[in-house]
Design an enzyme around this catalytic site. Structure first.
Site, PDB file in Angstrom:
ATOM      1  CB  CYS A 163      -0.955  -0.111   1.141  1.00 23.28           C
ATOM      2  SG  CYS A 163      -0.128  -0.490   2.913  1.00 23.28           S
ATOM      3  CG  HIS A 167       0.074   3.606   5.811  1.00 22.67           C
ATOM      4  ND1 HIS A 167       0.037   2.844   6.910  1.00 22.67           N
ATOM      5  CD2 HIS A 167      -0.156   2.612   4.847  1.00 22.67           C
ATOM      6  CE1 HIS A 167      -0.074   1.594   6.682  1.00 22.67           C
ATOM      7  NE2 HIS A 167      -0.078   1.518   5.492  1.00 22.67           N
TER       8      HIS A 167
HETATM    9  P1  NAD Z   1      -5.103 -10.931   6.206  1.00 26.75           P
HETATM   10  O1  NAD Z   1      -4.889 -11.476   7.513  1.00 26.75           O
HETATM   11  O2  NAD Z   1      -6.356 -10.064   6.349  1.00 26.75           O
HETATM   12  O3  NAD Z   1      -5.683 -12.121   5.131  1.00 26.75           O
HETATM   13  C1  NAD Z   1      -5.131 -13.394   4.927  1.00 26.75           C
HETATM   14  C2  NAD Z   1      -6.125 -14.092   4.465  1.00 26.75           C
HETATM   15  O4  NAD Z   1      -5.438 -15.424   4.161  1.00 26.75           O
HETATM   16  C3  NAD Z   1      -6.742 -14.794   5.616  1.00 26.75           C
HETATM   17  O5  NAD Z   1      -8.206 -15.123   4.748  1.00 26.75           O
HETATM   18  C4  NAD Z   1      -6.461 -16.069   6.242  1.00 26.75           C
HETATM   19  O6  NAD Z   1      -7.355 -16.959   6.776  1.00 26.75           O
HETATM   20  C5  NAD Z   1      -5.762 -16.609   4.951  1.00 26.75           C
HETATM   21  N1  NAD Z   1      -4.609 -17.518   5.411  1.00 26.75           N
HETATM   22  C6  NAD Z   1      -3.997 -17.372   6.427  1.00 26.75           C
HETATM   23  N2  NAD Z   1      -3.101 -18.483   6.145  1.00 26.75           N
HETATM   24  C7  NAD Z   1      -3.414 -19.139   5.062  1.00 26.75           C
HETATM   25  C8  NAD Z   1      -2.587 -20.235   4.286  1.00 26.75           C
HETATM   26  N3  NAD Z   1      -1.498 -20.880   4.864  1.00 26.75           N
HETATM   27  N4  NAD Z   1      -3.221 -20.279   3.177  1.00 26.75           N
HETATM   28  C9  NAD Z   1      -4.078 -19.779   2.634  1.00 26.75           C
HETATM   29  N5  NAD Z   1      -4.655 -18.848   3.380  1.00 26.75           N
HETATM   30  C10 NAD Z   1      -4.194 -18.369   4.568  1.00 26.75           C
HETATM   31  O7  NAD Z   1      -4.154 -10.297   5.331  1.00 26.75           O
HETATM   32  P2  NAD Z   1      -4.144  -9.048   4.423  1.00 26.75           P
HETATM   33  O8  NAD Z   1      -3.993  -7.919   5.136  1.00 26.75           O
HETATM   34  O9  NAD Z   1      -5.088  -9.276   3.502  1.00 26.75           O
HETATM   35  O10 NAD Z   1      -2.566  -9.252   3.569  1.00 26.75           O
HETATM   36  C11 NAD Z   1      -2.504 -10.235   2.376  1.00 26.75           C
HETATM   37  C12 NAD Z   1      -1.246  -9.565   1.624  1.00 26.75           C
HETATM   38  O11 NAD Z   1      -1.514  -8.273   1.158  1.00 26.75           O
HETATM   39  C13 NAD Z   1       0.262  -9.244   2.633  1.00 26.75           C
HETATM   40  O12 NAD Z   1       1.103  -9.845   1.555  1.00 26.75           O
HETATM   41  C14 NAD Z   1       0.306  -8.149   2.752  1.00 26.75           C
HETATM   42  O13 NAD Z   1       1.290  -7.738   3.217  1.00 26.75           O
HETATM   43  C15 NAD Z   1      -0.619  -7.463   1.621  1.00 26.75           C
HETATM   44  N6  NAD Z   1      -1.167  -6.161   1.737  1.00 26.75           N
HETATM   45  C16 NAD Z   1      -1.870  -5.668   2.951  1.00 26.75           C
HETATM   46  C17 NAD Z   1      -2.409  -4.618   3.212  1.00 26.75           C
HETATM   47  C18 NAD Z   1      -3.177  -4.274   4.364  1.00 26.75           C
HETATM   48  O14 NAD Z   1      -3.020  -3.113   4.808  1.00 26.75           O
HETATM   49  N7  NAD Z   1      -3.684  -5.266   4.995  1.00 26.75           N
HETATM   50  C19 NAD Z   1      -2.230  -3.507   2.257  1.00 26.75           C
HETATM   51  C20 NAD Z   1      -1.294  -3.912   1.115  1.00 26.75           C
HETATM   52  C21 NAD Z   1      -0.827  -5.077   1.075  1.00 26.75           C
END
Ligand code: NAD
Length: 334
Positions: A140, A220
């Site tokens: 992000c 942020h």
């Molecule tokens: P999150 O924790 O909200 O969601 C992750 C999902 O994956 C959940 O549904 C969880 O149950 C599932 N999960 C957990 N372990 C797993 C596994 N072994 N196999 C398959 N699914 C599994 O995470 P998020 O915030 O959506 O982040 C996901 C990615 O996006 C990360 O790389 C993060 O760095 C990136 N990201 C996050 C944000 C943010 O602010 N949340 C912003 C930009 C990028």
């Protein structure tokens, strides 16, 4: 051609990418994978998405009365491209599964650049992703930085950029993370990883970043400082940023991230998402030849349109990045 998209990991990012793909006319969701039968899994089902699960979790899902279509392998068999939205570091472990299934894959910013070999921001390097099998949509913060640095570099030349990132500590739905009463210099060893991450997309930019974590979940906030190669006025910078479709100016009494989120609610945005960089245009200043301004980044949603564009580039259904961005924006209401 309608591209068949699978979502592995239906959390903060995954559920938003699923909705954004669903409103495009050239791609469709063929399934989402969940590891737990929680409310998000039931909600996915209610929205009409086919739910898949890892082989060893399928029984638990069925026991919780959540109907599962099949395993993750079954889901990948039906897909042209999988968007991996699992927590940072987990996605890396999925690469062999995607390679075996012969499916293209997109990872998120929590994974390293080397995993995909191509880090992506639609308005910065769309062409680099054309036809690729593996792409990483940058985080992000990096997305927010690329969106402003690229046009400023194209127009005036960025000699150097120095940015302080004030980061939200956790997402609103997150109960595991803090702080609740502290400001954390993070990382203490400088610079932070965000500057080098921008260089994975815009390799020629001299950028350094520092970052702190604050007890807030909303957005942020970046303090941007740049030395530009050609002389320009604040008005010229404002005019340039005004032309960027994923940059929104905030003013009219909006003095905080809280009010930005309130505006997103008033706009009836889904989940009160703010997909654009929110630049306080009043803050755009040239002081002793250097540019300064503030921007807010909605961490949960700014990368979502970028994932849609990455799919289009990898599948080569649109070779022109500008056209893909316009199509994505129109369908999502940006
Ligand atoms: P999150 O924790 O909200 O969601 C992750 C999902 O994956 C959940 O549904 C969880 O149950 C599932 N999960 C957990 N372990 C797993 C596994 N072994 N196999 C398959 N699914 C599994 O995470 P998020 O915030 O959506 O982040 C996901 C990615 O996006 C990360 O790389 C993060 O760095 C990136 N990201 C996050 C944000 C943010 O602010 N949340 C912003 C930009 C990028």
């Amino acid at each position: 051609m309608t591209v068949k998209v699978a979502i592995n990991g239906y959390g903060t990012i995954g559920k938003r990418v699923a909705d954004a793909v669903s409103v495009q006319d050239d791609m469709e969701i063929i399934g989402v994978a969940k590891t737990r039968p929680n409310f998000e899994a039931f909600m996915a089902k209610k929205k009409g998405f086919d739910v898949f699960a890892p082989e060893d979790k399928m029984k638990g899902m069925e026991e919780a009365n959540l109907e599962v279509e099949g395993s993750i392998d079954d889901m990948l068999e039906r897909a042209d491209v999988v968007v991996d939205c699992t927590p940072g570091g987990i996605g890396e472990k999925n690469k062999p599964i995607y390679e075996k299934a012969g499916v293209k894959a997109i990872w998120q910013g929590g994974e390293d650049h080397e995993l995909a070999g191509c880090s992506f921001n639609a308005q910065s390097n769309y062409e680099e992703a054309l036809g690729r099998d593996f792409v990483r949509v940058v985080s992000c913060n990096t997305t927010g930085l690329c969106r402003i640095i690229k046009p400023l570099d194209d127009e005036f030349g960025v000699n150097k950029a120095r940015v302080t990132l004030m980061r939200r500590a956790a997402d609103p739905g997150d109960i595991k993370k803090g702080p609740i009463n502290a400001i954390i210099p993070n990382p203490i060893k400088l610079p932070s990883h965000h500057g080098p991450d921008v260089k994975t997309v815009l390799s020629g930019i001299d950028i350094t970043t520092t970052a702190v974590k604050l007890p807030t979940t909303l957005m942020h906030l970046h303090t941007v400082n740049m030395e530009l190669n050609s002389e320009c006025t604040a008005e010229e910078v404002e005019a340039l940023l005004a032309k960027q479709s994923r940059v929104r100016f905030v003013g009219q009494g909006i003095t905080s991230t809280a009010e930005v989120m309130e505006m997103a609610r008033d706009m009836n945005r889904p989940r009160c998402d703010m997909w654009e960089n929110c630049v306080w245009n009043e803050s755009i200043t040239i002081y002793e030849g250097e540019l300064y301004f503030f921007q807010g980044i909605h961490q949960e949603s700014d990368v979502i349109p970028e994932n849609v564009d990455a799919i289009r580039a990898m599948m080569e259904i649109e070779k022109d990045g500008t056209k893909s961005v316009a199509k994505t924006n129109k369908a999502m209401g940006i």
